[in-house]
Design a protein around this motif. Structure first.
Motif, PDB file in Angstrom:
ATOM      1  N   VAL A  63      34.878  36.551  49.698  1.00 49.13           N
ATOM      2  CA  VAL A  63      35.593  37.434  50.055  1.00 49.13           C
ATOM      3  C   VAL A  63      35.301  38.517  49.082  1.00 49.13           C
ATOM      4  N   TYR A  64      35.320  38.587  47.356  1.00 52.41           N
ATOM      5  CA  TYR A  64      34.770  39.290  46.882  1.00 52.41           C
ATOM      6  C   TYR A  64      33.586  38.981  46.038  1.00 52.41           C
ATOM      7  N   ASN A  65      32.966  39.426  45.642  1.00 49.88           N
ATOM      8  CA  ASN A  65      31.730  39.060  44.623  1.00 49.88           C
ATOM      9  C   ASN A  65      31.435  38.910  43.750  1.00 49.88           C
ATOM     10  N   THR A  99      43.705  23.131  46.701  1.00 53.05           N
ATOM     11  CA  THR A  99      42.606  23.493  47.270  1.00 53.05           C
ATOM     12  C   THR A  99      41.659  24.870  47.440  1.00 53.05           C
ATOM     13  N   LEU A 100      41.056  25.621  46.671  1.00 50.37           N
ATOM     14  CA  LEU A 100      40.935  27.041  46.728  1.00 50.37           C
ATOM     15  C   LEU A 100      39.381  27.089  47.639  1.00 50.37           C
ATOM     16  N   SER A 101      39.208  28.069  48.495  1.00 53.33           N
ATOM     17  CA  SER A 101      37.362  28.127  48.515  1.00 53.33           C
ATOM     18  C   SER A 101      36.561  29.671  48.636  1.00 53.33           C
ATOM     19  N   SER A 102      36.517  29.606  49.855  1.00 54.25           N
ATOM     20  CA  SER A 102      35.531  31.459  50.027  1.00 54.25           C
ATOM     21  C   SER A 102      36.281  32.368  49.842  1.00 54.25           C
ATOM     22  N   THR A 103      37.086  31.407  50.967  1.00 49.12           N
ATOM     23  CA  THR A 103      38.077  32.824  51.890  1.00 49.12           C
ATOM     24  C   THR A 103      39.749  33.224  51.119  1.00 49.12           C
ATOM     25  N   ASN A 104      40.202  32.050  50.423  1.00 49.39           N
ATOM     26  CA  ASN A 104      41.085  31.860  50.058  1.00 49.39           C
ATOM     27  C   ASN A 104      41.657  31.813  48.436  1.00 49.39           C
ATOM     28  N   GLY A 105      42.209  32.097  47.591  1.00 45.44           N
ATOM     29  CA  GLY A 105      42.834  32.061  46.369  1.00 45.44           C
ATOM     30  C   GLY A 105      43.908  31.452  46.649  1.00 45.44           C
ATOM     31  N   LEU A 107      47.587  32.517  44.883  1.00 46.46           N
ATOM     32  CA  LEU A 107      48.705  33.797  45.031  1.00 46.46           C
ATOM     33  C   LEU A 107      50.105  33.637  44.461  1.00 46.46           C
ATOM     34  N   ARG A 108      50.762  34.123  43.382  1.00 41.56           N
ATOM     35  CA  ARG A 108      52.234  33.468  42.935  1.00 41.56           C
ATOM     36  C   ARG A 108      52.620  34.416  44.401  1.00 41.56           C
ATOM     37  N   ASN A 109      53.985  33.372  44.369  1.00 44.10           N
ATOM     38  CA  ASN A 109      54.584  33.514  45.492  1.00 44.10           C
ATOM     39  C   ASN A 109      55.599  34.888  44.572  1.00 44.10           C
ATOM     40  N   SER A 110      56.499  35.963  45.962  1.00 42.12           N
ATOM     41  CA  SER A 110      57.279  36.755  45.742  1.00 42.12           C
ATOM     42  C   SER A 110      56.638  38.196  44.259  1.00 42.12           C
ATOM     43  N   THR A 126      50.487  29.867  46.635  1.00 46.10           N
ATOM     44  CA  THR A 126      50.596  29.729  48.057  1.00 46.10           C
ATOM     45  C   THR A 126      48.520  30.114  48.471  1.00 46.10           C
ATOM     46  N   VAL A 127      48.220  28.582  48.970  1.00 49.95           N
ATOM     47  CA  VAL A 127      46.673  29.231  48.839  1.00 49.95           C
ATOM     48  C   VAL A 127      46.765  30.007  49.968  1.00 49.95           C
ATOM     49  N   GLY A 128      45.908  31.497  50.132  1.00 47.12           N
ATOM     50  CA  GLY A 128      45.822  32.266  51.088  1.00 47.12           C
ATOM     51  C   GLY A 128      44.630  33.421  50.709  1.00 47.12           C
ATOM     52  N   ALA A 129      44.388  34.002  51.532  1.00 54.19           N
ATOM     53  CA  ALA A 129      43.984  35.230  51.491  1.00 54.19           C
ATOM     54  C   ALA A 129      44.058  36.445  50.148  1.00 54.19           C
ATOM     55  N   PRO A 130      42.827  36.685  49.043  1.00 56.21           N
ATOM     56  CA  PRO A 130      42.606  36.476  47.799  1.00 56.21           C
ATOM     57  C   PRO A 130      43.441  38.618  47.995  1.00 56.21           C
TER      58      PRO A 130
END
Length: 943
Positions: free
Chosen positions: A38-40, A161-167, A169-172, A186-190
């Motif tokens: 997602v980011y470089n 586990t994270l990936s190329s499209t997921n980071g 993210l601390r909730n709230s 939560t594992v989600g889009a950065p």
């Protein structure tokens, strides 16, 4: 004891870190710059969760791989900056890669760069700049720790586990901190935030919240049916009571579902952390009465104070009456029992149908069949429909009587919600079947047809049938014949004809294609239509493969060596002519001759030239042509070639060579040969003594010249050189023969050898020492040619003929034509006889003989050329000695022999020389000559 230790380790992992009240790691992304990223660049985001500004001076962010147990591999000392209350701080960890978009403006860039793993790893915020070691990290100044993937160190359980499209993210908005990474993140889009992002000050007890989307009005929906579904999303944050369920409840007339398949009045959405990820909820409107319907979908649970509501609305309408319409059929008339009639069709259509998707059923009465395609027949068919409208659909109907007599009834159409079946009347009459019979007309004979060709116009016969069943009528097979129902149709070895039964008439077209030379007479079988015995149709034809027809024509343009033969191709025969031409021979009635193929067919005429031919010879020839049927020949004819005119060769005159010095070569001169009517035999020139020949001026000259030529006209320049080997006259005739001439011609050649030698005088002698003399001569004339050799010839014997003595070449001829020769290795005290000599034009001349006497040897041992150079010759002599064995030796200063030569002396002196060894060192040596009676020596200096 083991269980207590395990419990202590677990408690150590759980309680190593307390909840941070200042700054936390709020976001982690480790796939920056990778393919599909997602980011470089990798990044870590910090968040000040407190209500006051926080100073980062002296702090560090550190990273280690998921499985590392030693020193952490990456450390970035944070700059002296402060994060305001609720503020964010964005740190670029790695260098910029090729995948992904650029990060928002970063607040700091790690130095050195730290490349984090994309799937698993661990990151710590430390209150000092000391590098971390190991795991767990008790007492290391760690403010916050985040482990992701398979990390061996984390707060509580690691983030997924994270990936190329997921980071991670601390909730709230970065506020959740329960010391459990898996619960807090939560594992989600950065979604990186920096110091310019809006601040988010965290409260001590966050309020549970549920958010939901909206729905559009469902519009008009028939009462008793379900609308198309709509969806909205439900998500939650800061939820309590996990694990638990969020309940979604629909008002009356509406239903909800989590998969769009199973529908109920309420569904439960489970949640296991304080955050509920966006979840899709399906909704459909199922009106039970006519009129507008509104209400709210209620969403409860997760600790929210009041239900979250999603408004729903729609209108129930009473559906129109389902209707099906159908066409009509006419009476099928009389149909033979056990056979099927020709088909009829009617159309079925519907509107306001219910129960879709569903089927409309069409059922035929006894003795009738229905079909949707006119191919597959049955007692009933079903027509699917997927909406309230059934498009017009064609139904095929056929009458299949099982007994004689009238038959009638109704085709029944049901389904689609109609109140009563729609009917279509059908009727027909069954009649008893007669005996099936087929007759055929006569097929005209095809006659003789070339093999592998097809008759240009097909033959035909007509089949006539009565009382036939509906079974297909078949025609064929019969080898060599193919059949079609139309003259221009597709012909096949077996023909299948469909017919409705009863009366039948059909023209059958026949093509004949023989493939071999034979008779193809036979019967074409006709079967089917219920007949019990095949009808045979007689077919007659034969395959032929005729050869071409050819006529042998005249022989024209006859010469002594060639002729042109003519022929006519009067017919090609059954196949294309692949070769044509002539065969010829000198034998009458020949069977195999020389082939002269032709390729110039123009209309029916062709010709071929033949060569080479012999003169005065009768040749026999015949035309031929070849096709698939073989090779055919015309009648044999003959012609005679004319006789050759007599061959002749003439020659131009060869100029006189004149006087030429003996053993020298003059020329070349040349003459030209011209021949007419020659055979192809080689032409030869020579031999003639003293003369050589070549075809080119600079070529190789030989005593006899052989010239290849093709016969007929001929011209050749012959080059001649003259080389006399004596002083006589060489006049004569050069013979020229060959090429078929009867008698050799003679080319006159003239020239004489000049044997005049040089004139030389013997002049003087000078004795230099007892073994060397200088002898002189003078050249008086050069004679015939250039001087090639000159000098002095000497001997110890007087009056020796020239050439019997020892020749010593002269050094050079002076301006006064004098020369001299130095003679060495002469014997002291000896009388020698000498005379000057010179050679030109191969002739050697001598001056008069003179003599000289060598000086006697000096007394005693004499060394000549002392000092002497190593590797050069040293000359010595000793006189007045007895005959016998002597030894000449060279000693060094140590008395060692460095050279020795043994001599047998037959005279009273020694006059000899030797080469001083080049390997001895320079110095003073002693040279001695010794025998059994005396020893005599001299010192010698060797350089």
């Amino acid at each position: 004891m083991k269980k207590i230790f395990t419990l202590l380790c677990l408690l150590s992992s759980l309680f190593s870190f307390s909840q941070s009240t200042t700054v936390v790691i709020s976001q982690v992304y480790g796939a920056g710059g990778n393919t599909g990223a997602v980011y470089n660049a990798d990044f870590v985001e910090l968040h000040n969760v407190s209500g006051t500004s926080y100073d980062l001076t002296g702090h560090s962010v550190q990273y280690a791989s998921a499985t590392s147990t030693g020193a952490w591999s990456g450390k970035f000392d944070l700059p002296a900056v402060s994060i305001p209350a609720g503020g964010y701080y964005l740190i670029q960890m790695s260098t910029i890669g090729t995948g992904g978009v650029a990060l928002p403006t970063v607040d700091a860039t790690s130095t050195p760069s730290i490349a984090m793993a994309s799937a698993s790893g661990k990151v710590a915020l430390v209150s000092n700049t000391t590098a971390l070691t190991g795991c767990p990290l008790t007492g290391a100044g760690v403010i916050d720790l985040v482990g992701y993937g398979t990390a061996n160190c984390s707060e509580g359980t690691a983030v997924g586990t994270l990936s190329s499209t997921n980071g991670a993210l601390r909730n709230s908005n970065g506020c959740d901190d329960t010391d459990s990474n898996s619960a807090d993140f939560t594992v989600g889009a950065p979604a990186p935030r920096n110091s310019a992002s809006p601040a988010s000050v965290c409260s001590s007890t966050p309020t549970p919240a549920i958010t939901a989307g909206t729905l559009a009005d469902f519009g008009n929906v028939n009462v008793g049916s379900a609308s198309a579904s709509q969806t909205f999303s439900v998500s939650g944050s800061d939820l309590t009571g996990f694990p638990g369920n969020i309940t979604v409840t629909a008002p009356a007339g509406f239903q909800v579902s989590l998969d769009g398949i199973t529908w109920t009045s309420s569904v439960d959405i489970p949640y296991t952390t304080a955050t509920l990820a966006a979840t899709q909820v399906f909704v459909q409107f199922v009106p039970t009465a006519a009129g507008a319907a509104t209400g709210d979908i209620s969403i409860t649970g997760g600790g929210i104070a009041t239900p979250e509501l999603v408004a729903v609305s729609g209108t129930g309408v009473i559906p129109a009456t389902p209707t099906i319409t159908a066409g009509t059929l006419v009476d099928f008339g009389s149909v033979t029992v056990g056979s099927a009639s020709s088909s009829q069709t009617f159309d079925v259509s519907g509107s306001n149908l219910t129960g879709f998707p569903g089927d409309v059923t069409v059922t035929a009465p006894a003795g009738f069949q229905v079909s949707l395609d006119g191919v597959t027949w049955s007692s009933s068919v079903t027509i699917p429909y997927t909406s309230a409208i059934l498009a017009s659909t064609q139904i095929f109907v056929q009458f299949v009587p099982q007994s004689a007599g009238a038959a009638s009834g109704n085709i029944s159409i049901t389904g689609g919600g109609i109140a009563a079946p729609v009917t279509v009347a059908v009727s027909g009459t069954g009649v008893a079947a007669g005996v099936p019979n087929i007759t055929a007309s006569t097929l005209t004979a095809f006659g003789n047809i070339c093999i592998n060709t097809t008759t240009a116009t097909p033959g035909s016969f007509t089949l006539t049938g009565t009382d036939l069943t509906t079974a297909n009528v078949t025609v064929g097979p019969l080898a060599g014949y193919t059949f079609a129902t139309t003259a221009g149709g597709t012909y096949t070895p077996t023909l299948t004809i469909t017919q409705p039964g009863g009366a039948f008439s059909q023209a059958v077209f026949v093509q004949f294609t023989p493939t071999a030379v034979q008779s193809y007479n036979g019967n074409i079988p006709v079967n089917g239509g219920g007949i019990t015995t095949a009808v045979n149709v007689s077919a007659n034809g034969s395959g032929i493969n005729t050869t071409a027809s050819v006529v042998t024509g005249n022989a024209v343009s006859i010469t002594t060596s060639s002729a042109t033969l003519e022929g006519t191709l009067t017919a090609n025969g059954c196949s294309a002519v692949t070769a044509y031409g002539f065969e010829y021979s000198t034998t009458p009635g020949f069977t195999t001759g020389t082939v002269a193929a032709s390729t110039n067919l123009a209309g029916t005429n062709f010709s071929a030239g033949i060569s080479p031919l012999a003169p005065s010879t009768t040749y026999y020839y015949k035309a031929f042509a070849t096709n698939g049927g073989g090779t055919v020949y015309g009648v044999e004819r003959s012609f005679t070639t004319p006789a050759l005119p007599p061959a002749s060769i003439t020659a131009t005159t060869l100029a006189d060579f004149g006087s030429v010095c003996v053993n020298t070569t003059s020329g070349p001169l040349s003459f030209t040969l011209t021949g007419t009517d020659l055979t192809n035999a080689d032409v030869t020139v020579g031999p003639l003594t003293g003369f050589t020949f070549s075809q080119t001026e600079t070529g190789t000259y030989s005593n006899t010249l052989t010239i290849a030529q093709g016969g007929g006209a001929f011209t050749q320049e012959v080059f001649v050189k003259f080389t006399p080997d004596n002083g006589s006259v060489f006049d004569g005739n050069i013979p020229v023969a060959g090429g078929g001439i009867a008698t050799a011609i003679q080319v006159a050649a003239t020239g004489n050898g000049n044997g005049t030698g040089p004139q030389v005088a013997t002049t003087d002698s000078l004795v230099v020492n007892h073994h060397t003399a200088i002898l002189s001569g003078q050249l008086l004339s050069t004679g015939c040619g250039t001087i090639t050799e000159f000098g002095i010839e000497y001997s110890s014997i007087p009056n020796q003929p020239g050439g019997q003595g020892i020749k010593v070449p002269g050094d050079s001829i002076t301006l006064l034509n004098s020369f001299k020769s130095t003679v060495n290795n002469l014997v002291a005290g000896t009388r020698y006889y000498f005379k000057a000599y010179a050679t030109s034009g191969g002739v050697t001349s001598y001056g008069d003989e003179r003599s000289f006497t060598m000086l006697p040897l000096p007394t005693g041992l004499v060394l000549y050329g002392n000092p002497v150079q190593r590797g050069t010759t040293m000359h010595f002599s000793i006189s007045n000695i007895e005959r016998g064995h002597y030894s000449a030796r060279l000693y060094n200063m140590l008395g060692q022999v460095v050279f020795q030569r043994d001599l047998i002396v037959q005279v009273g002196f020694i006059d000899d020389q030797f080469v001083v060894p080049s390997v001895i060192p320079s110095g003073v040596y002693t040279f001695e000559v010794i025998n059994h009676k005396f020893r005599i020596g001299r010192q010698v200096i060797v350089k």
